[in-house]
Motif scaffolding. Structure first.
Motif, mmCIF file in Angstrom:
data_model
loop_
_atom_site.group_PDB
_atom_site.id
_atom_site.type_symbol
_atom_site.label_atom_id
_atom_site.label_comp_id
_atom_site.label_asym_id
_atom_site.label_seq_id
_atom_site.Cartn_x
_atom_site.Cartn_y
_atom_site.Cartn_z
ATOM 1 N N GLY A 224 0.801 -1.222 0.000
ATOM 2 C CA GLY A 224 0.000 0.000 0.000
ATOM 3 C C GLY A 224 0.832 1.270 0.000
ATOM 4 N N LEU A 225 2.155 1.130 0.016
ATOM 5 C CA LEU A 225 3.015 2.325 0.067
ATOM 6 C C LEU A 225 3.391 2.772 -1.342
ATOM 7 C CD1 LEU A 225 5.366 1.281 3.017
ATOM 8 C CD2 LEU A 225 3.272 2.658 3.101
ATOM 9 N N THR A 226 3.585 4.059 -1.508
ATOM 10 C CA THR A 226 3.925 4.608 -2.829
ATOM 11 C C THR A 226 5.152 5.483 -2.690
ATOM 12 O OG1 THR A 226 1.559 4.699 -3.268
ATOM 13 C CG2 THR A 226 2.977 5.896 -4.793
ATOM 14 N N PRO A 227 6.126 5.333 -3.588
ATOM 15 C CA PRO A 227 7.302 6.207 -3.484
ATOM 16 C C PRO A 227 6.940 7.637 -3.862
ATOM 17 C CG PRO A 227 7.470 4.817 -5.436
ATOM 18 C CD PRO A 227 6.229 4.391 -4.715
ATOM 19 N N ALA A 228 7.582 8.591 -3.175
ATOM 20 C CA ALA A 228 7.288 10.001 -3.442
ATOM 21 C C ALA A 228 7.895 10.435 -4.766
ATOM 22 C CB ALA A 228 7.835 10.860 -2.304
ATOM 23 N N SER A 229 9.030 9.807 -5.112
ATOM 24 C CA SER A 229 9.702 10.214 -6.353
ATOM 25 C C SER A 229 9.926 8.972 -7.192
ATOM 26 C CB SER A 229 11.054 10.834 -6.011
ATOM 27 O OG SER A 229 11.879 9.808 -5.502
ATOM 28 N N SER A 230 10.466 9.164 -8.385
ATOM 29 C CA SER A 230 10.723 7.981 -9.213
ATOM 30 C C SER A 230 11.979 7.263 -8.731
ATOM 31 C CB SER A 230 10.857 8.374 -10.683
ATOM 32 O OG SER A 230 11.823 9.370 -10.796
ATOM 33 N N GLY A 231 12.741 7.887 -7.817
ATOM 34 C CA GLY A 231 13.870 7.209 -7.181
ATOM 35 C C GLY A 231 15.014 6.922 -8.126
ATOM 36 N N ARG A 232 15.971 6.160 -7.587
ATOM 37 C CA ARG A 232 17.180 5.865 -8.344
ATOM 38 C C ARG A 232 16.982 4.526 -9.026
ATOM 39 N NH1 ARG A 232 22.452 4.944 -4.564
ATOM 40 N NH2 ARG A 232 22.787 2.827 -5.309
ATOM 41 N N ALA A 233 17.323 4.439 -10.291
ATOM 42 C CA ALA A 233 17.149 3.160 -11.004
ATOM 43 C C ALA A 233 18.510 2.603 -11.376
ATOM 44 C CB ALA A 233 16.296 3.387 -12.248
ATOM 45 N N ASP A 234 18.929 1.541 -10.678
ATOM 46 C CA ASP A 234 20.215 0.896 -10.996
ATOM 47 C C ASP A 234 19.942 -0.297 -11.886
ATOM 48 O OD1 ASP A 234 21.502 2.627 -9.289
ATOM 49 O OD2 ASP A 234 21.433 1.265 -7.581
ATOM 50 N N ALA A 235 20.738 -0.446 -12.939
ATOM 51 C CA ALA A 235 20.598 -1.643 -13.783
ATOM 52 C C ALA A 235 21.123 -2.847 -12.996
ATOM 53 C CB ALA A 235 21.391 -1.459 -15.062
ATOM 54 N N PHE A 236 20.447 -3.989 -13.109
ATOM 55 C CA PHE A 236 20.929 -5.200 -12.430
ATOM 56 C C PHE A 236 22.039 -5.807 -13.293
ATOM 57 C CE2 PHE A 236 20.681 -9.439 -10.512
ATOM 58 C CZ PHE A 236 20.536 -9.082 -9.177
ATOM 59 N N PRO A 237 23.172 -6.166 -12.673
ATOM 60 C CA PRO A 237 24.291 -6.667 -13.498
ATOM 61 C C PRO A 237 23.979 -8.017 -14.141
ATOM 62 C CG PRO A 237 24.901 -6.417 -11.161
ATOM 63 C CD PRO A 237 23.455 -6.123 -11.252
#
Ligand SMILES: Nc1ncnc2c1ncn2[C@@H]1O[C@H](COP(=O)(O)OP(=O)(O)O)[C@@H](O)[C@H]1O
Ligand SMILES: O=C(O)[C@@H](O)C(=O)COP(=O)(O)O
Length: 406
Positions: A224-237
């Motif tokens: 039920g939680l929502t992030p406030a921003s789009s946040g950091r997106a790290d590619a998975f190695p």
């Protein structure tokens, strides 16, 4: 950082972190008190500190949790989440109440919700009673848990011996009434055990508690939680080394996954527990030599319990020996193996520690509460690892998990 969480075991930490990432949070797990350069956590929406405190003595669990909370607040966490097991694993002398008391005190807050429900994994709460796959907790296999046998199902009864705070039950009708926020505000200070049997109930609870600085529960409430921003997106190695599955879990789901791996033709080898006790180094060497003889593309499954009768009840000596052997095996093979599935909470703790991992970056989800993580082992080798709660995951997880890696 929008959310800082403290989890009382390592699989619980990845359970919460992956549930958050499905909601769009960028999240990582920090292992216990490992020193971490805050720059590595910069820009993340959520950080979960993984402790091994579920069955630790109360004073130790509280001290470790307070230290974790202080680190999270220092890293800028705006809200906190105390994550315990969705089956409320604890005893009357247990840690859930004392850790919640300490977290409220640290935040200067007077109330929080208690929400172990996780319907996607069969955990529901109705009339204050916790059920597992439709059976009351006290009738479920958790009744026979070796460390925390759960012989009652009413959460208020389980929590009451662990805290002096007032416990109020909030029934499903109130959750669904549209007036949950008001009910929470009107309740006496303390703990609010809130019913939830469906994902929409968890969403309603999360929405009605967005002004609370502390949340608590299993991982389910995070849907039920929502992030406030789009946040950091790290590619998975990408990983291309050998694969390995190690199972120290005796849980029914893991036993089913081992049996399925056998049917699918994966090479299986059972730990010789007597040898693990007598000469752990020799057992590790024998298992490592076996893995190395296999085709590099094989998915070897090393396990210690195929059926419940395989468990040696000797006051923990065999359990410790199995943890030592499985964790040493993964460490011994870490130069060749870079994709590992670990089944079992305690086993996962032992493996992560043996590898000297400090931070787990959360990758693709495999099942509710189960995900790939990327981590750097001591010595600098990067690997992909799954920390699977004994009871989680589909029966074919050991065959299909690899396809979800990039
Ligand atoms: N054959 C065995 N006899 C006794 N204990 C065992 C055996 N195999 C595994 N164990 C121990 O049982 C425990 C299982 O716990 P854990 O890894 O948390 O799994 P789960 O998540 O299913 O509870 C570990 O301490 C493990 O070392
Ligand atoms: O909440 C849950 O059920 C899990 O995240 C969890 O904590 C399970 O513990 P283990 O079965 O000991 O892995």
């Amino acid at each position: 950082m929008q959310l800082g969480a403290v989890a009382d075991d390592f699989t619980g930490a990845t359970d919460l972190a992956t549930t958050l990432t499905t909601r769009g949070f960028s999240a990582a797990v920090v292992i216990e008190d490992r020193p971490v350069d805050p720059a590595r956590l910069a820009g993340l929406d959520a950080v979960v500190v993984a402790l091994k405190s579920r069955t630790a003595p109360v004073a130790q669990a509280v001290a470790e949790s307070e230290a974790a909370i202080d680190r999270l607040l220092g890293w800028g966490a705006e809200r906190l989440y105390v994550k315990y097991c969705s089956t409320f694993d604890s005893t009357d002398e247990g840690n859930i109440g004392p850790v919640l008391d300490a977290a409220l005190a640290r935040l200067g807050a007077d109330r929080t919700v208690v929400v172990p429900a996780f319907p996607a994994n069969g955990r529901t709460v109705e009339d204050g009673l916790l059920s597992v796959n439709g059976e009351l907790l006290e009738h479920s296999p958790m009744r026979h848990h070796p460390l925390t046998p759960m012989t009652r199902s009413r959460l208020a009864d389980l929590l009451a011996p662990q805290t002096r705070a007032t416990i109020t039950e909030i029934p499903l009708a109130v959750v669904r009434s549209g007036a949950l926020r008001e009910a929470i505000a009107a309740a006496p200070a303390g703990y609010l055990v809130v019913d939830a049997v469906a994902d929409d109930d968890l969403r309603s609870i999360a929405a009605a508690t967005d002004d609370l600085r502390l949340l608590s529960g299993g991982a389910g409430l995070a849907i039920g939680l929502t992030p406030a921003s789009s946040g950091r997106a790290d590619a998975f190695p990408r990983f291309a080394g050998r694969r390995l599955v190690v199972c120290g879990s005796a849980s029914a789901a893991t036993r089913g996954q081992i049996a399925d791996a056998r049917e699918q033709g994966h090479p299986l080898r059972k730990v010789d527990v007597a040898n693990a006790l007598a000469d752990p180094a020799a057992e590790v060497a024998a298992l490592a030599a076996w893995v190395r003889t296999l085709d590099p593309d094989a998915v070897p499954v090393v396990y210690s319990v195929g059926e419940p009768a395989d468990v040696t009840a000797d006051g923990g000596a065999s359990a410790e020996a199995v943890e030592r052997v499985l964790s040493s095996l993964v460490a011994e093979l870490a130069r060749d193996v870079d994709r590992v599935i670990v089944a079992g909470g305690e086993t996962s703790g032992a493996v992560v520690k043996a590898l000297g991992i400090d931070v787990l970056r959360i990758g693709p989800q495999l099942a509710p509460g189960v995900c790939w993580s990327a981590a750097v082992a001591e010595g600098g080798r990067e690997l992909a690892i799954v920390l699977k709660s004994g009871n989680f995951g589909a029966v074919d997880l050991f065959s299909n998990a690899w396809e979800l890696l990039p």
